[in-house]
Write a protein that holds these residues in place. Structure first.
Motif, short mmCIF file in Angstrom:
data_model
loop_
_atom_site.label_atom_id
_atom_site.label_comp_id
_atom_site.label_asym_id
_atom_site.label_seq_id
_atom_site.Cartn_x
_atom_site.Cartn_y
_atom_site.Cartn_z
N ARG A 109 30.02 22.90 40.21
CA ARG A 109 30.67 24.16 40.56
C ARG A 109 30.94 24.96 39.29
O ARG A 109 31.58 24.47 38.37
N LEU A 110 30.43 26.17 39.25
CA LEU A 110 30.60 27.02 38.09
C LEU A 110 31.63 28.11 38.38
O LEU A 110 31.87 28.47 39.53
N GLU A 111 32.21 28.65 37.32
CA GLU A 111 33.17 29.75 37.46
C GLU A 111 32.43 31.07 37.31
O GLU A 111 31.93 31.39 36.22
N GLY A 112 32.31 31.81 38.38
CA GLY A 112 31.60 33.09 38.34
C GLY A 112 32.52 34.24 37.98
O GLY A 112 33.61 34.37 38.54
N ARG A 113 32.10 35.08 37.03
CA ARG A 113 32.88 36.25 36.62
C ARG A 113 31.98 37.47 36.62
O ARG A 113 30.81 37.42 36.22
N LYS A 114 32.53 38.59 37.09
CA LYS A 114 31.78 39.84 37.17
C LYS A 114 31.77 40.55 35.81
O LYS A 114 32.80 40.64 35.14
N VAL A 125 21.18 40.39 26.47
CA VAL A 125 21.78 41.47 27.24
C VAL A 125 23.27 41.50 26.90
O VAL A 125 23.94 40.47 26.86
N HIS A 126 23.78 42.69 26.64
CA HIS A 126 25.18 42.86 26.28
C HIS A 126 25.94 43.30 27.53
O HIS A 126 25.57 44.27 28.20
N CYS A 127 27.00 42.56 27.83
CA CYS A 127 27.77 42.78 29.06
C CYS A 127 29.24 43.00 28.72
O CYS A 127 29.72 42.59 27.65
N MET A 128 29.97 43.62 29.64
CA MET A 128 31.39 43.88 29.44
C MET A 128 32.17 43.51 30.69
O MET A 128 31.75 43.82 31.81
N ASP A 129 33.29 42.83 30.48
CA ASP A 129 34.22 42.55 31.56
C ASP A 129 34.93 43.84 31.91
O ASP A 129 35.64 44.41 31.06
N PRO A 130 34.77 44.38 33.13
CA PRO A 130 35.36 45.68 33.47
C PRO A 130 36.88 45.69 33.52
O PRO A 130 37.49 46.76 33.51
N GLU A 131 37.50 44.52 33.55
CA GLU A 131 38.96 44.45 33.59
C GLU A 131 39.57 44.30 32.21
O GLU A 131 40.56 44.95 31.88
N THR A 132 38.99 43.44 31.39
CA THR A 132 39.55 43.18 30.06
C THR A 132 38.81 43.93 28.95
O THR A 132 39.29 43.95 27.82
N TYR A 133 37.64 44.50 29.30
CA TYR A 133 36.78 45.18 28.33
C TYR A 133 36.21 44.23 27.28
O TYR A 133 35.69 44.68 26.25
N GLU A 134 36.32 42.95 27.54
CA GLU A 134 35.71 41.96 26.65
C GLU A 134 34.20 42.11 26.72
O GLU A 134 33.62 42.22 27.80
N GLU A 155 26.13 45.78 37.83
CA GLU A 155 27.13 44.73 37.92
C GLU A 155 26.42 43.39 38.11
O GLU A 155 25.65 43.22 39.05
N VAL A 156 26.68 42.47 37.20
CA VAL A 156 26.06 41.15 37.26
C VAL A 156 27.14 40.09 37.31
O VAL A 156 28.32 40.37 37.06
N THR A 157 26.74 38.87 37.64
CA THR A 157 27.66 37.74 37.64
C THR A 157 27.21 36.75 36.57
O THR A 157 26.05 36.35 36.55
N LEU A 158 28.14 36.38 35.69
CA LEU A 158 27.89 35.32 34.72
C LEU A 158 28.65 34.09 35.18
O LEU A 158 29.85 34.17 35.48
N ASN A 159 27.97 32.96 35.25
CA ASN A 159 28.58 31.71 35.69
C ASN A 159 28.86 30.83 34.48
O ASN A 159 27.97 30.57 33.67
N PHE A 160 30.10 30.38 34.40
CA PHE A 160 30.56 29.64 33.23
C PHE A 160 30.77 28.16 33.54
O PHE A 160 31.21 27.79 34.63
N HIS A 161 30.45 27.33 32.54
CA HIS A 161 30.72 25.90 32.59
C HIS A 161 31.39 25.53 31.28
O HIS A 161 30.79 25.66 30.21
N LYS A 162 32.66 25.11 31.37
CA LYS A 162 33.43 24.79 30.16
C LYS A 162 33.44 25.95 29.18
O LYS A 162 33.14 25.82 28.00
#
Length: 230
Positions: A109-114, A125-134, A155-162
């Motif tokens: 199970r991965l953590e998906g973030r927009k 590819v350079h992406c930005m978190d629309p909420e934190t601007y990270e 708008e894309v989804t990046l899935n995180f593991h650790k």
């Protein structure tokens, strides 16, 4: 000591969905699993091989592998083996694998973030978190063949593991402009035939005869097929 035991019971009840801690650790007529079992359930789940889908990530032979493609092979009236093409999300190497339909595999199970796609530069590819601007730069390889659809503002989804981005996803359907379309032959408009077209990103698809260059069409990004005009 008694307080510690009660805290463990409360945590166990919470992990298993109990409305409130129960001294006897029984919920809805069923005995709760042990605390270690409850924690194990949070770490991951098992899935049957025939339940996996393209894009899923599994842990196999100590490696994190993403399902790139799969094919079910029927044997008469019985379910046959499921053939997979798996991609190591660390080394990017691809591995064939074969499972029986009911083999249990470790589903990760991965953590998906927009994120919002800003621009691509070379293989990143350079992406930005629309909420934190990270802002975050990741390899386009994380998106596999879907990287062709990456464009500014998407708008894309990046899935995180650790805390590490390991896979990326684009929307299942996208509205794209047709930049090139084969000419429509006389008499084809009423026929159920399709013709070649190229949409943004240089992606080639088959479209109905009525579609022309300059039109907007909705494309299924997984199958790379025409859905509708739009």
């Amino acid at each position: 000591m008694q307080r510690s035991v009660q805290q463990l019971l409360s945590l166990r009840a919470l992990l298993c969905g109990a409305a409130q801690p129960l001294g006897e650790a029984v919920v809805y007529g069923q005995t709760l699993p042990s605390l270690s079992q409850a924690l194990q359930q949070l770490r991951g789940i098992k899935k049957q091989a025939n339940e996996l889908r393209v894009g899923n990530v599994i842990e196999h032979n100590g490696k994190l592998l993403q399902v790139v493609s799969l094919q079910n092979r029927a044997m008469g009236r019985q379910l046959g083996n499921v053939n997979f093409e798996l991609r190591d999300i660390i080394t990017k190497a691809k591995h064939p694998a074969k499972f029986r339909p009911y083999d249990m595999v470790e589903y990760v199970r991965l953590e998906g973030r927009k994120f919002q796609c800003l621009y691509t530069e070379g293989s990143q590819v350079h992406c930005m978190d629309p909420e934190t601007y990270e802002q975050l730069a990741v390899d386009t390889d994380l998106f596999g063949e879907a990287s062709d659809f990456l464009k500014e503002g998407l708008e894309v989804t990046l899935n995180f593991h650790k805390d590490e981005a390991v896979t990326g996803e684009v929307p299942g359907q996208m509205s794209l402009q047709v930049v090139e379309a084969a000419p429509t032959m006389k008499g084809e408009t009423a026929a159920p035939s399709y013709k070649r077209a190229v949409v943004e990103g240089g992606i080639e698809i088959q479209v109905p005869p009525f579609v022309q260059a300059g039109d907007s069409v909705v494309v299924d990004t997984v199958e790379r097929t025409f859905v509708r005009r739009g």
